[in-house]
Write an enzyme that holds these catalytic residues in place. Structure first.
Site, mmCIF file in Angstrom:
data_model
loop_
_atom_site.group_PDB
_atom_site.id
_atom_site.type_symbol
_atom_site.label_atom_id
_atom_site.label_comp_id
_atom_site.label_asym_id
_atom_site.label_seq_id
_atom_site.Cartn_x
_atom_site.Cartn_y
_atom_site.Cartn_z
ATOM 1 N N CYS A 165 0.809 -1.221 0.000
ATOM 2 C CA CYS A 165 0.000 0.000 0.000
ATOM 3 C C CYS A 165 0.841 1.269 0.000
ATOM 4 O O CYS A 165 0.301 2.367 -0.140
ATOM 5 C CB CYS A 165 -0.944 -0.014 1.197
ATOM 6 S SG CYS A 165 -1.958 -1.500 1.244
ATOM 7 N N HIS A 305 -2.874 7.552 6.811
ATOM 8 C CA HIS A 305 -3.069 6.249 6.161
ATOM 9 C C HIS A 305 -4.474 5.756 6.490
ATOM 10 O O HIS A 305 -5.175 5.280 5.605
ATOM 11 C CB HIS A 305 -1.999 5.268 6.620
ATOM 12 C CG HIS A 305 -2.046 3.964 5.910
ATOM 13 N ND1 HIS A 305 -1.935 3.855 4.540
ATOM 14 C CD2 HIS A 305 -2.197 2.693 6.366
ATOM 15 C CE1 HIS A 305 -2.007 2.586 4.182
ATOM 16 N NE2 HIS A 305 -2.179 1.851 5.280
ATOM 17 N N GLU A 316 -1.181 4.820 14.264
ATOM 18 C CA GLU A 316 -0.847 6.018 13.500
ATOM 19 C C GLU A 316 -1.122 7.273 14.323
ATOM 20 O O GLU A 316 -0.331 8.232 14.290
ATOM 21 C CB GLU A 316 -1.624 6.066 12.187
ATOM 22 C CG GLU A 316 -1.230 7.243 11.313
ATOM 23 C CD GLU A 316 -1.900 7.244 9.951
ATOM 24 O OE1 GLU A 316 -1.477 8.043 9.098
ATOM 25 O OE2 GLU A 316 -2.847 6.451 9.732
ATOM 26 N N LYS A 337 -9.701 7.661 2.688
ATOM 27 C CA LYS A 337 -10.128 6.274 2.452
ATOM 28 C C LYS A 337 -11.557 6.042 2.938
ATOM 29 O O LYS A 337 -12.205 5.081 2.508
ATOM 30 C CB LYS A 337 -9.186 5.289 3.136
ATOM 31 C CG LYS A 337 -7.806 5.171 2.499
ATOM 32 C CD LYS A 337 -6.993 4.074 3.179
ATOM 33 C CE LYS A 337 -5.606 3.942 2.574
ATOM 34 N NZ LYS A 337 -4.701 5.028 2.998
ATOM 35 N N HIS A 342 -9.792 1.746 -0.045
ATOM 36 C CA HIS A 342 -8.333 1.599 -0.041
ATOM 37 C C HIS A 342 -7.890 1.122 -1.423
ATOM 38 O O HIS A 342 -8.159 -0.012 -1.809
ATOM 39 C CB HIS A 342 -7.928 0.596 1.039
ATOM 40 C CG HIS A 342 -6.465 0.573 1.330
ATOM 41 N ND1 HIS A 342 -5.531 1.210 0.549
ATOM 42 C CD2 HIS A 342 -5.766 -0.024 2.336
ATOM 43 C CE1 HIS A 342 -4.329 1.003 1.046
ATOM 44 N NE2 HIS A 342 -4.452 0.274 2.141
ATOM 45 N N PHE A 405 1.676 -3.635 3.871
ATOM 46 C CA PHE A 405 2.025 -4.959 4.370
ATOM 47 C C PHE A 405 3.520 -5.209 4.133
ATOM 48 O O PHE A 405 4.063 -4.871 3.081
ATOM 49 C CB PHE A 405 1.225 -6.038 3.635
ATOM 50 C CG PHE A 405 -0.222 -6.142 4.051
ATOM 51 C CD1 PHE A 405 -0.748 -5.394 5.076
ATOM 52 C CD2 PHE A 405 -1.066 -7.027 3.387
ATOM 53 C CE1 PHE A 405 -2.077 -5.506 5.452
ATOM 54 C CE2 PHE A 405 -2.399 -7.156 3.750
ATOM 55 C CZ PHE A 405 -2.904 -6.395 4.774
#
Length: 419
Positions: A165, A305, A316, A337, A342, A405
């Site tokens: 991502c 994010h 975060e 998002k 996403h 990831f």
């Protein structure tokens, strides 16, 4: 060596909120959700039956049928966004353009997953191998960059970044560095993803990463809310034209904003989960601020994010509070998002554009789907998450976070352009 300045001269987008940049920005600033039932395949037996799909797109809008059949959907979306961005930049009308110094660095986290699924389903061991000769060049994650380069004859740096991502943020970072080091005059960058396929949704379902709020898709992505239960998968492509400042000025290009710094880091912690204390997130933001030669107090907006996952959002928030200290309470923070879903490998580019337009228009997009009684005790709600409604304010500088990831973290900082 004095580093060159890098500016944004073109933008393009095809997303769940619209098939152009203007439609996407209108949707983002008006708090529109792009989520709905999955139409790309029969998802009736899946735990998650909704997604943020691109709607009303035909590849015949950008190429003839014969050529379109050689491309996976992610490549077609990438070409569509690139065409808009390049036209927006007016690069294609520069008569003496040195194409040896124009590159394409274009990301995808997964690449042609639908092509892979189709070919794997069609394989019959008893019949023997019979594969489409375009199987491999349709599937590989670098091919969108190749197609864009070939369409326009750009012979500069040409490759793909793959970091889950964080992929398209890494692409922007690489493009930025190649230009400021003098290795290119302009680079077409961004990312594309089209993973709303049975194997994509099924794979993310198997790891319990996706929301299963099937009764209310439009409200399923709810970053920073206690009832969040996973991310909403999206698809699309977003493209930026980055250009060396003097090159842009010499041809009279319009300038959206200036890219002033990027950062990268690794969590070195877990294959899918972010570090609970946000160690990698803290490091990547500090690295970007150092690269930009900026103090935390100079940032006005953070596009988080913010995937709407139980573990990711609090970590975060912890990182933002530690990096920005008391100034964290003066910032606007939001997760777009909540509206777009996403976009995986294209998420960073989409969120970079949200920052660029926030800087240009002095408006911060909202984080939608938060309700007053849906507060998470792990999250500090004294912070301004720009819940549910866009906020007008002066945005001189904005920061975009993307985490992938594998523990990959990337950060991009943009500012208002001042000559």
């Amino acid at each position: 060596m004095k580093l060159k300045r890098v500016v944004v001269t073109g933008l393009g987008a095809i997303t769940p909120l619209g098939n152009t940049l203007a439609e996407t920005w209108e949707g983002v600033t008006n708090g529109k959700s792009g989520a709905g039932p999955i139409t790309h395949f029969d998802a009736s037996k899946f735990k998650t039956q909704f997604a943020c799909e691109v709607k009303g797109f035909s590849p015949l809008q950008i190429m003839d049928r014969k050529e379109a059949r050689k491309c996976d959907r992610y490549t077609l979306l990438g070409i569509a966004a690139a065409k808009e961005a390049i036209a927006d930049s007016n690069l294609e009308n520069v008569e003496d353009l040195n194409k040896d110094k124009v590159g394409v660095i274009f990301a995808s986290g997964i690449g042609g997953i639908q092509t892979f699924e189709d070919e794997a389903r069609g394989y019959d061991p008893e019949r023997g191998p019979r594969f489409n000769p375009f199987f491999i060049p349709k599937m590989i994650s670098n091919i969108a960059a190749g197609h864009i380069s070939m369409m326009y004859g750009y012979r500069g740096p040409n490759f793909t970044t793959v970091s889950a991502c964080a992929s398209s943020s890494n692409a922007i970072s690489d493009a930025f560095n190649y230009i400021r080091l003098g290795k290119a005059n302009a680079i077409v960058t961004g990312g594309a993803e089209a993973a709303i396929a049975a194997v994509g949704v099924g794979g993310f379902n198997a790891m319990n990463a996706l929301s299963v709020r099937n009764e209310s898709p439009e409200t399923a992505s709810r970053p920073f809310s206690a009832s969040r239960d996973g991310f909403v998968i999206g698809e699309g492509s977003v493209c930026l034209v980055l250009e060396e400042l003097e090159h842009a000025l010499a041809r009279g290009a319009k300038i959206y904003a200036e890219v002033v710094g990027t950062g990268m880091s690794a969590d070195a912690y877990h294959i899918t989960a972010s570090h609970p204390d946000g160690l990698g997130a803290k490091l990547v933001m500090r690295n970007a601020l150092e690269d930009a030669e900026m103090k935390p107090e100079e940032i006005d907006y953070i596009n988080a994010h913010g995937t709407s996952t139980p573990v990711g959002d609090p970590s975060e928030v912890k990182a933002i509070k530690e990096v920005f200290g008391e100034h964290a309470y003066e910032l606007n923070i939001s997760s777009t998002k909540s509206m777009t879903g996403h976009l995986l490998g294209a998420a960073g580019a989409l969120e970079a554009i949200a920052c660029i337009l926030a800087v240009k228009e002095d408006i911060v997009p909202p984080t939608i789907n938060h309700e007053e009684d849906d507060d998470d005790p792990e999250i500090d709600y004294k912070l301004n998450f720009t819940f549910n409604k866009a906020q007008k304010r002066t945005v001189n500088a904005a920061l975009s976070n993307t985490f992938g990831f594998g523990g990959h973290n990337a950060c991009v900082i943009v500012k208002k352009f001042v000559r």
